[in-house]
Design a protein around this motif. Structure first.
Motif, PDB file in Angstrom:
ATOM      1  N   SER A   1      37.268  54.504  38.817  1.00 21.95           N
ATOM      2  CA  SER A   1      37.273  54.265  40.254  1.00 21.95           C
ATOM      3  C   SER A   1      38.534  54.859  40.871  1.00 21.95           C
ATOM      4  O   SER A   1      39.615  54.796  40.299  1.00 21.95           O
ATOM      5  CB  SER A   1      37.214  52.761  40.549  1.00 21.95           C
TER       6      SER A   1
ATOM      7  N   ASN B   1      41.983  52.543  42.161  1.00 20.75           N
ATOM      8  CA  ASN B   1      42.784  51.916  41.105  1.00 20.75           C
ATOM      9  C   ASN B   1      44.273  51.894  41.431  1.00 20.75           C
ATOM     10  O   ASN B   1      45.082  51.490  40.606  1.00 20.75           O
ATOM     11  CB  ASN B   1      42.566  52.640  39.773  1.00 20.75           C
TER      12      ASN B   1
ATOM     13  N   TYR C   1      40.399  48.320  41.367  1.00 22.17           N
ATOM     14  CA  TYR C   1      39.335  48.549  40.391  1.00 22.17           C
ATOM     15  C   TYR C   1      39.828  49.573  39.375  1.00 22.17           C
ATOM     16  O   TYR C   1      40.472  50.564  39.749  1.00 22.17           O
ATOM     17  CB  TYR C   1      38.072  49.047  41.088  1.00 22.17           C
TER      18      TYR C   1
ATOM     19  N   PRO D   1      31.210  45.013  39.482  1.00 20.75           N
ATOM     20  CA  PRO D   1      32.271  45.924  39.047  1.00 20.75           C
ATOM     21  C   PRO D   1      33.540  45.154  38.679  1.00 20.75           C
ATOM     22  O   PRO D   1      33.924  44.212  39.368  1.00 20.75           O
ATOM     23  CB  PRO D   1      32.515  46.782  40.299  1.00 20.75           C
ATOM     24  N   GLN D   2      34.163  45.546  37.576  1.00 21.08           N
ATOM     25  CA  GLN D   2      35.393  44.894  37.163  1.00 21.08           C
ATOM     26  C   GLN D   2      36.480  45.112  38.217  1.00 21.08           C
ATOM     27  O   GLN D   2      36.568  46.178  38.825  1.00 21.08           O
ATOM     28  CB  GLN D   2      35.878  45.453  35.830  1.00 21.08           C
ATOM     29  N   SER D   3      37.318  44.089  38.407  1.00 19.32           N
ATOM     30  CA  SER D   3      38.383  44.198  39.407  1.00 19.32           C
ATOM     31  C   SER D   3      39.524  43.264  39.040  1.00 19.32           C
ATOM     32  O   SER D   3      39.375  42.349  38.219  1.00 19.32           O
ATOM     33  CB  SER D   3      37.864  43.867  40.806  1.00 19.32           C
TER      34      SER D   3
END
Length: 573
Positions: free
Chosen positions: A481, A484, A477, A411-413
Motif C-alpha cells: 500500500s 504506509n 497500511y 486490509p491490515q492496518s
C-alpha cells in the motif's frame, strides 16, 4: 521251541511301542493346542492394542483441534489486562472445550468413558523458555502477552478382551504469534544519502566524519529490502536467551551492516560494501552498539517481535546515527556562498539518535533530537567582516510514535499516536551549538543585553520561539500500500509565519540608552506582525522548497510502517 519262545517274547515289545506312540500323539496335541492358544492370545492382544492405538490417535486429534481453536480465539481477541493465565469462563477456554465437544469428546453426564479436558493458556517461546524444551511452554512473566493454549485430554477406554479399561492421555500446544509491527519515525534532516551533492549528504557526512553516501544502484536495492532481527542474529551466530538479552547484545556497526545485507544479491552486497567502506572498517565500523539502542523491542511479544520484518535502509541509517551519537561527532562548517550578499554557515549537533520500534501495541519509535546552527553573514564589506551577523539556532525536539492498535483482518492496518514538535528558534547572546534548548533567555524583553547584536553597535535582536507539541492520531497500511507513511510536523512556513508575536520577538537599537525607541520599534513590529507574519510565512514556504531540493526538511518527521505480522496459529507441540 525257540521260535515259539521268540514270538511270545516280542509281543510285550509291540505293546510297549503302541503305548509309546499313543503317548507321543497326546503330547503333540498339547503342544499344538498351546501354540494355537498363544496365537489366539497374540491376535486378540493385537486387536486390543490396535484399538488402543486407534483411540489414542483419535484422542490426539481432539487435543490438536481443541488447542488450535483456543489459540485462534486467544490471538484474534487478546485478553484484556495481560493476565498470566486463563480462567474457565475466558473465551479461549470455552472455544477449546466447544471444539472438543464438536469432535465427539464430551464431558457431560453420563460420561461413561470418564472424559476429562484441561485447558491452559500460557507463553510458548523457544527463546525465553529454552530450558523447558521440547514444549517451551510456561506461565508468562507479568506484563507479557499470552500467546498459546495447551489442551490435555484424558479418556478411559474399555478393553475388547479382558477386564477393566485403559486410561489414555493426549496433549497439544497451539501458538499464534502476537500481532506486531515494525516502524520508524525519522526526521527529514538526517538519512543515508543517495547522492553526495545534497545538503543532507553534507550534514550526515560531516556528522560521521567521512563520506557514507550510497550510489543510486545500492540505494534503490536497499530502499525496499527487509530483514528480520531474528535473521540478523542468526547471521551473527548469536545465542540469545531472552528479549532482554537481545536488547543487551553488543555488536559493531560493521557487523550490523554485514549481517543485515547478507540476504541480498552478491552484486548488491559488493556495491554496498564499497559505498559504505568507511562504516565497515576503521573506527566507525568498530564502534560497539547495543541492539536496544537501535530498536525498541517489546518484551511482551516475545519471539514474534524478533521475526517481524524491518527495513534494511532505515536499520543502517539508525545504526550510523547511533555511531555519530556515541562518538559525539559534530558537523564541520558547511558554507553556502550567497555571492555579494554574504554566506550562510551551517552546523549540526546530534543530541539523541533515533530509534526504530518492533512490537505490538505500546511499542514506541523516536526521532532524532537535533540542534542546527544557521549563521547568516550578510553585507560582507571586506574579508573577515560582515555588517550583519545573525546566528539562528533551530532546535528539533525528538518526536515519538506509539503503536495503539493493530488490525489483522484485511486490509491490515496500524493506528499510531504521534508526538511531534515544531522546531524551536533562538536568537540570543551567548548561544552555542552545545547549548540546551532551555538556555534560550526568557527575559529578553526587559534585558536587552541578552539579545544578540545583529548589527554591531546599531541593532540588537532576540527571538525565543518554543516548540509546540501536537499529538495527532493516524492509521497506516503496510506495503505494498502507498499509504504506509505520513509526514507530520511543522514546516518553516508554519514556524516563520508566527515568529513576530509578543513575548517571542524583540528588537532594539544599541544607541537608545532609555529604551524608548527600542520599545517603540518592538511595539511597532508587533503591531505590524499581522502584516509581516504572512510575508515571513511566504519566505518560509520558499525556504521549504529550497531545503527540500537540497534534501532537507526542517521540523518535519516521517512515520514509516514497514510490516505487520499477524502470525498464523499453528501446532507447536
Amino acid at each position: 521251541m525257540n521260535l515259539l519262545s521268540n514270538t511270545h517274547g516280542e509281543q510285550p515289545s509291540a505293546a510297549r511301542q503302541q503305548r509309546c506312540e499313543a503317548g507321543c500323539q497326546r503330547g503333540s496335541i498339547a503342544i499344538m493346542a498351546a501354540i494355537c492358544l498363544s496365537i489366539m492370545v497374540i491376535l486378540l492382544s493385537s486387536i486390543d492394542i490396535g484399538y488402543l492405538f486407534y483411540m489414542k490417535r483419535d484422542l490426539q486429534k481432539v487435543a490438536d483441534l481443541a488447542a488450535l481453536a483456543g489459540a485462534q480465539q486467544l490471538v484474534s481477541t487478546p485478553l484484556t489486562g495481560n493476565p498470566t493465565a486463563c480462567v474457565a469462563t475466558d473465551a479461549p477456554v470455552l472455544a477449546a472445550i466447544g471444539n472438543a465437544q464438536t469432535n465427539g469428546f464430551s464431558t457431560a453426564a453420563p460420561n461413561k468413558m470418564a472424559n476429562v479436558i484441561a485447558v491452559t493458556c500460557g507463553l510458548w517461546d523457544p527463546v525465553a523458555n529454552l530450558a523447558l524444551a521440547p514444549n517451551y511452554f510456561s506461565a508468562p512473566p507479568a506484563g507479557t502477552q499470552l500467546n498459546a493454549v495447551k489442551v490435555v485430554v484424558t479418556q478411559t477406554v474399555p478393553a475388547f478382551f479382558g477386564l477393566g479399561g485403559r486410561t489414555l492421555n493426549a496433549q497439544a500446544i497451539a501458538s499464534g504469534s502476537s500481532p506486531t509491527a515494525a516502524f520508524s519515525l525519522g526526521t527529514g534532516l538526517l538519512t543515508l544519502c543517495s547522492g553526495s551533492g545534497s545538503l543532507s549528504a553534507l550534514l550526515v557526512n560531516s556528522l560521521l566524519g567521512s563520506n557514507v553516501c550510497l550510489n543510486a544502484v545500492s540505494y534503490s536495492g536497499l530502499l525496499g529490502a527487509q530483514v528480520s532481527l531474528l535473521q540478523v542474529l542468526t547471521n551473527l551466530n548469536a545465542n540469545i536467551g531472552s528479549i532482554s538479552a537481545v536488547a543487551d547484545t553488543q555488536i559493531t556497526l560493521a557487523q550490523l551492516i554485514n549481517a543485515s545485507i547478507k540476504g541480498l544479491s552478491p552484486v548488491q552486497v559488493a556495491n554496498i560494501n564499497t559505498d559504505l567502506v568507511n562504516l565497515t572498517t576503521g573506527a566507525l565500523g568498530g564502534t560497539l552498539l547495543k541492539i536496544g539502542d537501535i530498536l525498541d523491542l517489546s518484551a511482551a511479544n516475545g519471539v514474534a517481535a524478533l521475526d517481524t520484518q524491518i527495513n534494511i535502509l532505515d536499520l543502517l541509517n539508525v545504526g550510523a546515527l547511533q555511531v555519530a551519537n556515541k562518538n559525539n561527532f559534530l558537523s564541520s562548517n558547511i558554507n553556502i556562498n550567497l555571492g555579494v550578499l554574504g554566506q550562510v554557515v551551517l552546523q549540526l549537533s546530534l543530541i539523541d539518535a533515533p530509534k526504530m520500534a518492533v512490537g505490538g501495541p505500546g511499542a514506541t519509535a523516536t526521532s532524532a533530537q537535533l540542534r542546527l546552527a544557521i549563521n547568516v553573514q550578510a553585507l560582507t564589506l571586506f574579508p573577515g567582516y560582515s555588517a550583519v551577523q545573525l546566528p539562528v539556532y533551530v532546535y528539533l525536539a525528538a518526536g515519538s510514535a506509539r503503536l495503539n492498535s493493530l488490525q489483522c483482518n484485511a486490509p491490515q492496518s496500524a493506528n499510531f499516536d504521534i508526538k511531534t514538535s515544531t522546531a524551536g528558534i533562538c536568537v540570543a547572546k551567548g548561544q552555542t551549538l552545545s547549548s540546551s534548548p532551555s538556555s534560550c533567555p526568557s527575559d529578553m524583553a526587559t534585558n536587552p543585553s541578552s539579545r544578540f547584536d545583529a548589527i554591531a553597535g546599531v541593532l540588537n535582536l532576540g527571538i525565543n520561539v518554543s516548540p509546540i507539541t501536537t499529538y495527532p492520531s493516524v492509521t497506516l497500511y503496510p506495503p505494498p500500500s502507498t499509504s504506509n507513511s505520513i509526514t507530520v510536523g511543522s514546516s518553516l512556513q508554519d514556524i516563520l509565519g508566527g515568529v513576530i508575536q509578543p513575548q517571542k520577538f524583540w528588537v532594539g537599537l544599541d544607541a537608545d540608552p532609555l529604551g524608548l525607541l527600542s520599545g517603540l520599534l518592538t511595539t511597532l513590529l508587533g503591531t505590524l506582525g499581522t502584516l509581516l507574519n504572512p510575508l515571513l510565512s511566504g519566505v518560509g514556504a520558499l525556504l521549504d522548497q529550497l531545503t527540500s531540493l537540497l534534501g532537507v526538511n526542517l521540523g518535519l518527521s516521517t512515520l514509516n510502517l514497514y510490516s505487520i505480522s499477524c502470525g498464523n496459529v499453528k501446532l507447536v507441540y
